[in-house]
Design a protein around this motif. Structure first.
Motif, PDB file in Angstrom:
ATOM      1  N   CYS A  76       0.786  -1.188   0.054  1.00 15.36           N
ATOM      2  CA  CYS A  76      -0.074  -0.019  -0.235  1.00 15.36           C
ATOM      3  C   CYS A  76       0.799   1.247  -0.018  1.00 15.36           C
ATOM      4  O   CYS A  76       2.105   0.986   0.252  1.00 15.36           O
ATOM      5  N   HIS A  77       0.181   2.538  -0.263  1.00 15.06           N
ATOM      6  CA  HIS A  77       1.038   3.700  -0.142  1.00 15.06           C
ATOM      7  C   HIS A  77       0.426   4.448   1.175  1.00 15.06           C
ATOM      8  O   HIS A  77      -0.598   4.614   1.171  1.00 15.06           O
ATOM      9  N   ARG A  78       1.549   4.971   1.844  1.00 14.48           N
ATOM     10  CA  ARG A  78       1.183   5.681   2.898  1.00 14.48           C
ATOM     11  C   ARG A  78       0.881   6.966   2.926  1.00 14.48           C
ATOM     12  O   ARG A  78       1.288   7.848   2.029  1.00 14.48           O
ATOM     13  N   GLY A  79      -0.300   7.490   3.405  1.00 14.71           N
ATOM     14  CA  GLY A  79      -0.938   8.821   3.219  1.00 14.71           C
ATOM     15  C   GLY A  79      -1.895   8.982   1.863  1.00 14.71           C
ATOM     16  O   GLY A  79      -2.469  10.053   2.156  1.00 14.71           O
ATOM     17  N   SER A  80      -1.412   8.621   0.730  1.00 10.86           N
ATOM     18  CA  SER A  80      -2.092   8.970  -0.546  1.00 10.86           C
ATOM     19  C   SER A  80      -1.793   7.881  -1.439  1.00 10.86           C
ATOM     20  O   SER A  80      -0.625   7.218  -1.150  1.00 10.86           O
ATOM     21  N   PRO A  81      -2.378   7.598  -2.513  1.00  8.79           N
ATOM     22  CA  PRO A  81      -2.148   6.627  -3.596  1.00  8.79           C
ATOM     23  C   PRO A  81      -0.578   6.976  -3.955  1.00  8.79           C
ATOM     24  O   PRO A  81      -0.099   6.110  -4.818  1.00  8.79           O
ATOM     25  N   GLU A  82      -0.116   8.094  -4.005  1.00 11.29           N
ATOM     26  CA  GLU A  82       1.376   8.445  -4.457  1.00 11.29           C
ATOM     27  C   GLU A  82       2.307   8.538  -3.395  1.00 11.29           C
ATOM     28  O   GLU A  82       3.589   8.588  -3.840  1.00 11.29           O
ATOM     29  N   GLY A  83       1.648   7.970  -2.313  1.00  8.28           N
ATOM     30  CA  GLY A  83       2.736   8.302  -1.039  1.00  8.28           C
ATOM     31  C   GLY A  83       3.787   7.079  -1.119  1.00  8.28           C
ATOM     32  O   GLY A  83       3.838   6.020  -1.856  1.00  8.28           O
ATOM     33  N   PRO A  84       4.776   7.028  -0.209  1.00 11.91           N
ATOM     34  CA  PRO A  84       5.631   6.074   0.068  1.00 11.91           C
ATOM     35  C   PRO A  84       5.087   4.703   0.250  1.00 11.91           C
ATOM     36  O   PRO A  84       4.216   4.562   0.810  1.00 11.91           O
ATOM     37  N   LEU A  85       5.813   3.799  -0.530  1.00 12.46           N
ATOM     38  CA  LEU A  85       5.150   2.397  -0.356  1.00 12.46           C
ATOM     39  C   LEU A  85       5.650   1.734   0.469  1.00 12.46           C
ATOM     40  O   LEU A  85       6.800   1.649   1.248  1.00 12.46           O
ATOM     41  N   SER A  86       4.767   0.613   1.223  1.00  6.57           N
ATOM     42  CA  SER A  86       5.034  -0.160   2.292  1.00  6.57           C
ATOM     43  C   SER A  86       4.532  -1.571   1.584  1.00  6.57           C
ATOM     44  O   SER A  86       3.632  -1.741   1.050  1.00  6.57           O
ATOM     45  N   GLU A  87       5.509  -2.599   1.899  1.00  5.35           N
ATOM     46  CA  GLU A  87       5.207  -4.042   1.613  1.00  5.35           C
ATOM     47  C   GLU A  87       5.206  -4.955   2.684  1.00  5.35           C
ATOM     48  O   GLU A  87       6.296  -4.724   3.606  1.00  5.35           O
ATOM     49  N   TRP A  88       4.490  -6.201   2.675  1.00  7.84           N
ATOM     50  CA  TRP A  88       4.655  -7.203   3.707  1.00  7.84           C
ATOM     51  C   TRP A  88       4.703  -8.218   2.589  1.00  7.84           C
ATOM     52  O   TRP A  88       3.611  -8.673   1.855  1.00  7.84           O
ATOM     53  N   LYS A  89       5.424  -9.118   2.738  1.00 11.20           N
ATOM     54  CA  LYS A  89       5.320 -10.426   2.376  1.00 11.20           C
ATOM     55  C   LYS A  89       5.064 -11.618   3.008  1.00 11.20           C
ATOM     56  O   LYS A  89       5.254 -11.648   4.483  1.00 11.20           O
ATOM     57  N   ALA A  90       4.498 -12.591   2.757  1.00 10.91           N
ATOM     58  CA  ALA A  90       3.688 -13.623   3.298  1.00 10.91           C
ATOM     59  C   ALA A  90       3.720 -14.975   2.463  1.00 10.91           C
ATOM     60  O   ALA A  90       3.840 -14.930   1.165  1.00 10.91           O
ATOM     61  N   HIS A  91       3.712 -16.157   3.276  1.00 11.98           N
ATOM     62  CA  HIS A  91       3.357 -17.338   2.511  1.00 11.98           C
ATOM     63  C   HIS A  91       2.257 -17.631   3.069  1.00 11.98           C
ATOM     64  O   HIS A  91       1.824 -17.887   4.017  1.00 11.98           O
ATOM     65  N   ALA A  92       1.330 -18.175   1.987  1.00 15.27           N
ATOM     66  CA  ALA A  92      -0.118 -18.750   2.354  1.00 15.27           C
ATOM     67  C   ALA A  92      -0.087 -20.083   1.873  1.00 15.27           C
ATOM     68  O   ALA A  92       0.271 -20.435   0.863  1.00 15.27           O
ATOM     69  N   SER A  93      -0.541 -20.999   2.786  1.00 21.36           N
ATOM     70  CA  SER A  93      -0.871 -22.418   2.664  1.00 21.36           C
ATOM     71  C   SER A  93      -2.312 -22.658   2.713  1.00 21.36           C
ATOM     72  O   SER A  93      -3.113 -22.074   3.513  1.00 21.36           O
ATOM     73  N   VAL A  94      -3.032 -23.825   2.044  1.00 23.01           N
ATOM     74  CA  VAL A  94      -4.433 -24.120   1.971  1.00 23.01           C
ATOM     75  C   VAL A  94      -4.444 -24.758   3.352  1.00 23.01           C
ATOM     76  O   VAL A  94      -3.873 -25.809   3.512  1.00 23.01           O
ATOM     77  N   ALA A  95      -5.487 -23.982   4.255  1.00 27.49           N
ATOM     78  CA  ALA A  95      -5.516 -24.834   5.642  1.00 27.49           C
ATOM     79  C   ALA A  95      -6.615 -25.903   5.359  1.00 27.49           C
ATOM     80  O   ALA A  95      -6.900 -26.717   6.397  1.00 27.49           O
ATOM     81  N   ASP A  96      -7.624 -25.674   4.619  1.00 26.78           N
ATOM     82  CA  ASP A  96      -8.638 -26.833   4.398  1.00 26.78           C
ATOM     83  C   ASP A  96      -8.707 -27.361   2.952  1.00 26.78           C
ATOM     84  O   ASP A  96      -9.402 -26.541   2.104  1.00 26.78           O
ATOM     85  N   PRO A  97      -7.918 -28.568   2.512  1.00 28.41           N
ATOM     86  CA  PRO A  97      -8.157 -28.815   1.253  1.00 28.41           C
ATOM     87  C   PRO A  97      -9.451 -29.311   0.591  1.00 28.41           C
ATOM     88  O   PRO A  97      -9.704 -29.378  -0.567  1.00 28.41           O
ATOM     89  N   VAL A  98     -10.357 -29.557   1.463  1.00 31.56           N
ATOM     90  CA  VAL A  98     -11.690 -29.877   1.005  1.00 31.56           C
ATOM     91  C   VAL A  98     -12.432 -28.658   0.313  1.00 31.56           C
ATOM     92  O   VAL A  98     -12.954 -28.805  -0.783  1.00 31.56           O
ATOM     93  N   THR A  99     -12.397 -27.359   0.838  1.00 27.63           N
ATOM     94  CA  THR A  99     -12.929 -26.272   0.341  1.00 27.63           C
ATOM     95  C   THR A  99     -11.910 -25.379  -0.397  1.00 27.63           C
ATOM     96  O   THR A  99     -12.577 -24.439  -1.160  1.00 27.63           O
ATOM     97  N   ASN A 100     -10.642 -25.379   0.169  1.00 24.13           N
ATOM     98  CA  ASN A 100      -9.830 -24.355  -0.477  1.00 24.13           C
ATOM     99  C   ASN A 100     -10.061 -22.973  -0.069  1.00 24.13           C
ATOM    100  O   ASN A 100      -9.395 -21.956  -0.742  1.00 24.13           O
ATOM    101  N   ALA A 101     -11.011 -22.680   0.979  1.00 26.04           N
ATOM    102  CA  ALA A 101     -11.448 -21.618   1.382  1.00 26.04           C
ATOM    103  C   ALA A 101     -10.903 -20.885   2.635  1.00 26.04           C
ATOM    104  O   ALA A 101     -10.970 -19.752   3.151  1.00 26.04           O
ATOM    105  N   LYS A 102      -9.970 -21.648   3.278  1.00 22.84           N
ATOM    106  CA  LYS A 102      -9.052 -21.331   4.590  1.00 22.84           C
ATOM    107  C   LYS A 102      -7.810 -21.174   4.262  1.00 22.84           C
ATOM    108  O   LYS A 102      -7.236 -22.193   3.658  1.00 22.84           O
ATOM    109  N   PHE A 103      -7.309 -20.369   4.577  1.00 18.85           N
ATOM    110  CA  PHE A 103      -5.653 -20.028   4.331  1.00 18.85           C
ATOM    111  C   PHE A 103      -4.810 -19.761   5.487  1.00 18.85           C
ATOM    112  O   PHE A 103      -5.339 -18.952   6.327  1.00 18.85           O
ATOM    113  N   LYS A 104      -3.781 -20.395   5.690  1.00 19.55           N
ATOM    114  CA  LYS A 104      -2.916 -19.863   6.871  1.00 19.55           C
ATOM    115  C   LYS A 104      -1.892 -19.268   6.143  1.00 19.55           C
ATOM    116  O   LYS A 104      -1.102 -19.661   5.272  1.00 19.55           O
TER     117      LYS A 104
END
Length: 177
Positions: A76-104
């Protein structure tokens, strides 16, 4: 035990039993998510307030396949759409392979983990509702930078139907095209 400590412990116990904003009425995840439709860039349309995204605008979430799960880069950009960029990296895995609707989701090399549920998705309209399993946090995400007004209204109505207080929703400024 001092009277003051007893009062503090009683208040802490009462607060610990208070349910999050939508936990009582929170719906279960959707019956099935097609994982291929999670791939790509998602744009943040609305969210419940959270400390990490305070002052964030033009939020995006990029999902790519990575081994058994997904690499997710949230930005996201802080303060405005042109503001400084902030980034968060994550790893997602399927927590419920029956539905694929839950992610850890794991952040900061696994130091922080949280389960996220897809509460609704409208592939034909290009949006989904994602929330933490406890209903504390919620996002309305779109596959396009903005949603048409009627579609956005429909999605917000669905959030309300799921038991969330739509009066608390934040609508950050979108990516400028």
């Amino acid at each position: 035990m001092s009277k003051r400590l007893t009062v503090i412990l009683a208040i802490a116990a009462a607060l610990a039993t208070v349910a999050p904003a939508a936990a009582d009425a929170m719906a279960q995840p959707v019956a099935h998510v097609e994982l291929a439709k999670m791939m790509g860039r998602w744009y943040e349309v609305a969210r419940l307030p959270n400390m990490t995204q305070r002052g964030c605008h033009a939020g995006t979430s990029d999902w790519t396949r990575s081994g058994e799960g997904f690499a997710v880069v949230q930005a996201c950009h802080r303060g405005s759409p042109e503001g400084p960029l902030s980034e968060w990296k994550a790893h997602a895995s399927v927590a419920d392979p029956v539905t694929n609707a839950k992610f850890k989701m794991s952040f900061f090399g696994g130091l922080i983990s949280q389960e996220y549920w897809v509460l609704d998705q409208r592939s034909d309209e290009g949006w989904l509702i994602l929330a933490t399993h406890d209903g504390k946090y919620l996002w309305l995400m779109s596959q396009k930078p903005t949603l048409p007004a009627a579609v956005k209204s429909e999605a917000v109505a669905r959030i309300k139907q799921l038991g969330f207080d739509i009066g608390r929703l934040e609508f950050p400024l979108p990516v400028r095209g």
